[in-house]
Design a protein around this motif. Structure first.
Motif: not given
Lengths: 263, 263, 263, 263
Positions: D135-154
């Motif tokens: 739900g925090s994915r507010a845009g469509t960039t690769d960068s934001e997706a990587v950031f949220l994946a990093m958060l998910g990875a701890g």
């Protein structure tokens, strides 16, 4: 018609008045109660004093209600003296330089109302601006022209007198040739220490102005920020709220007529 | 909630419906009558067909009511098939790619409503988009995801069936685990020749849809464009307005239930 | 410095010059070759004539290179006479009313250059604008003020003369008190039928101007649109390209000195 | 390619690095020296920590060089830890939610580079984002997706490890089926106390990263902020700058290969 708030007092985050209250300025932007315009979606602005004599500004053409930047700034910026304004345009374009507040040197200014028949008197009001300030005219609003005229009339040494003299000059313009063009001027000025909020009109009803004080803290508003109106004082037409640094708020008559007579 | 209009017929300037009528779409943007939102100031868009198979688009984040470009474009662009939409956002950001209409290949799509509990089902609705169309997902709205899912379900060869199958799949999502998440889908699609306008909802009231026809000209709207409602027909829920090239408008049942049963 | 193109001829889609060529105007916005500014990212504009005497306008503060709307409009709008402009600001704010082209009545105007020491002479150049046109001053640029002054000097009945008289008046301002303030005026005007493109400067080098003609089609540009410069003619300083309706293009001397002498 | 700076140290005004130096970030926005893109005019952003655990954000689609708001904010906002970023887009739309930095909870993230063949792997990188963060994915960039994946990875409990694991997973995606899609990741993260700046690439050259330290103050940049490069240290590929609260800056190897092997 616009909506605005002006605060002077203990240093607080802007969110306390701009975004948090039930009837906050941002809530008023999408639905105001006491304005002739229900919606104030034609841009907005913040002005605040922090560590410099001159104020900071944030102005944007989008509506206040959907601007994420505005919410972040109101949460993270603190100030002892700040302005916030949401615009409902009365004819001039929706551009950042046409959004309130306006800054020049140490001064901030914002306005709710309109200045007579602007197309008719625009050039003469601009003529009140001294040459050395004309380069500061970045937009095309009546409000900015009045502000620069007020600076030219001596805002630095006599804030209330300079405002009265400028209003007197423009009031004359609205009355010439048997005309009675409406002018509404509910406006605030500040210099980093002192805050003044005016309620004046000619040939028309004056736009509302309220204030609430607690000790030396004072907030002046177009309309109360709470459903409960306790503590909010309506300011009468032809009066000015004076909140000088280190002193309690006072309400004084704003005597444009005297300035007229003196000319 | 949003407001929109869709036109198919003789080639005319967009201004005839978007800016000129008493209750034009731009008038509705500042004050709508039949919407849960009075103000639709969260961006807008135009889509139109001219000399190319694919449509033109103009989308902007500012309110429609103050956009000078919109007035110029509506006066100077003519089309036989066009869409216009003013947005009241339901949670996704105010960006151009989140403004309606959406275009993909020869197709245009726009939507008034919302798609269940979007945060809960977003990833699965996006999962309905085929890989070859996923690169076309330029924004983050529920509406755009539904459009791309409809394209994946076969919009090209069976517009009504593809829409029904997509709605059936999402309707199932809203009902799982004993839930009854509301879904509202008052939407239009076009391919340059044919126009379809749907009114559908589940677990909720359907958003309004009206049309007015004259010969082969038809205009479909969220709410009538005139004070006088003569000639405007309300479309019943679970129906679709069909305006195929060279044929008179028809209203047909929109049978999502059948699509559900068929799965 | 800015970059612009002006076209008059057979009706074509704007994309043929604005977005498609190797050195198209949009390509120049991100990287110009003959400009003192490499980047022209301070807003842009389109003006075009279609079915009405007055032109359509699309102006935006974002850079041209990333504006999706611009690409759609250039592909879907066709015109027999159009202007396009990308801006590199020289001091006035980045607002839509400060973007070129400017429209007033049937006239379009755009400009590459600057008008002397603008802060010094601004008020007097604005003084050249007749009262009845002063309400059309929507922005704060030198360019728009010059355009309205040209209209006041008789653009309707004598386009080249009105332009020369306006330039003569401003040239005098740049020279007073022993000053020699630079003025650059590479500009285009059109009235829906005729196109004029001027190259003039005083106390400075004139900004470049080229044209290419084919039959009655003519395109005037700041710099050639192709890597191959074949067919592009450089216009000498103090000359004007004249492309009147139904006639071949001519290049004539632009005699500001005569207008000066005549005063 | 983008340009960015990250600062952690004594509380200072943002202007010291964002707008004041000869080669400030705003100067780089109009003309960068070490970037494949000379111009970075596709939006920009500020992120800073003040009195709250979560950061403030200001992001805008206009170029940094002409934004008056940015100059005011950099002068009037002070912080002990802030990010600033100017964007040169690599395919995703110019919208505020696509501008860096990105914020989620207490974390800030910004990125210079690109993530493989984004259209090919986008859906799978988005698949690395846990449901509770989607739900925090507010845009469509690769960068934001990587950031949220990093958060998910701890990111919270192991910032460098979580980043390495995310890069390892995506590195595998770039190499599958005999491919060698380039990935460039010069990025910074912060949590209000600690700052980490990474330089990593696979199948390609790594984008530059420099830092300058003085006591516990450190500034990490895409390219030096002064004409004089004295004091600026180039960071080698596959390394991370670590600036933990109350400790001097260290540079450590960034061992994505180990994370790959461990999976």
């Amino acid at each position: 018609m616009c909506r605005w708030i002006a605060y002077r007092g203990e240093t607080i985050a802007l969110e306390h008045y701009v975004t948090a209250p039930a009837r906050s300025l941002v809530a008023q932007s999408i639905h105001a109660l006491e304005s002739t315009a229900a919606t104030h979606g034609d841009g907005f602005g913040l002005g605040w004093y922090a560590d410099h004599p001159e104020p900071g500004l944030y102005r944007e053409v989008r509506p206040a209600w959907s601007d994420e930047n505005l919410r972040y700034l109101c949460r993270h910026i603190q100030s002892h003296l700040f302005f916030a304004h949401v615009r409902s345009a009365t004819g001039t374009p929706i551009t950042r330089p046409n959004c309130h507040p306006f800054a020049c040197g140490n001064w901030l200014f914002m306005h709710n109302g309109f200045i007579g028949d602007w197309n008719r008197i625009r050039r003469r009001v601009e003529g009140l601006i001294p040459d050395e300030l004309y380069g500061s005219r970045a937009g095309t609003t009546d409000s900015e022209a009045v502000f620069l005229a007020m600076l030219g009339a001596g805002l630095d040494r006599d804030p209330i007198g300079a405002t009265a003299r400028t209003m007197a000059a423009i009031t004359e313009m609205t009355r010439e040739e048997g005309r009675a063009d409406p002018l509404r001027f509910t406006a605030a000025i500040a210099n980093g220490r002192d805050l003044y909020a005016f309620r004046y009109a000619v040939n028309d009803q004056a736009n509302t102005l309220y204030y609430r004080a607690s000790g030396q803290d004072v907030v002046c508003v177009s309309e109360p920020l709470d459903e409960d109106r306790t503590g909010w004082h309506a300011v009468a037409p032809d009066h000015v709220v004076v909140a000088r640094a280190g002193r309690r708020v006072e309400v004084q008559p704003f005597a444009v007529a005297n300035a007229l007579a003196a000319e």
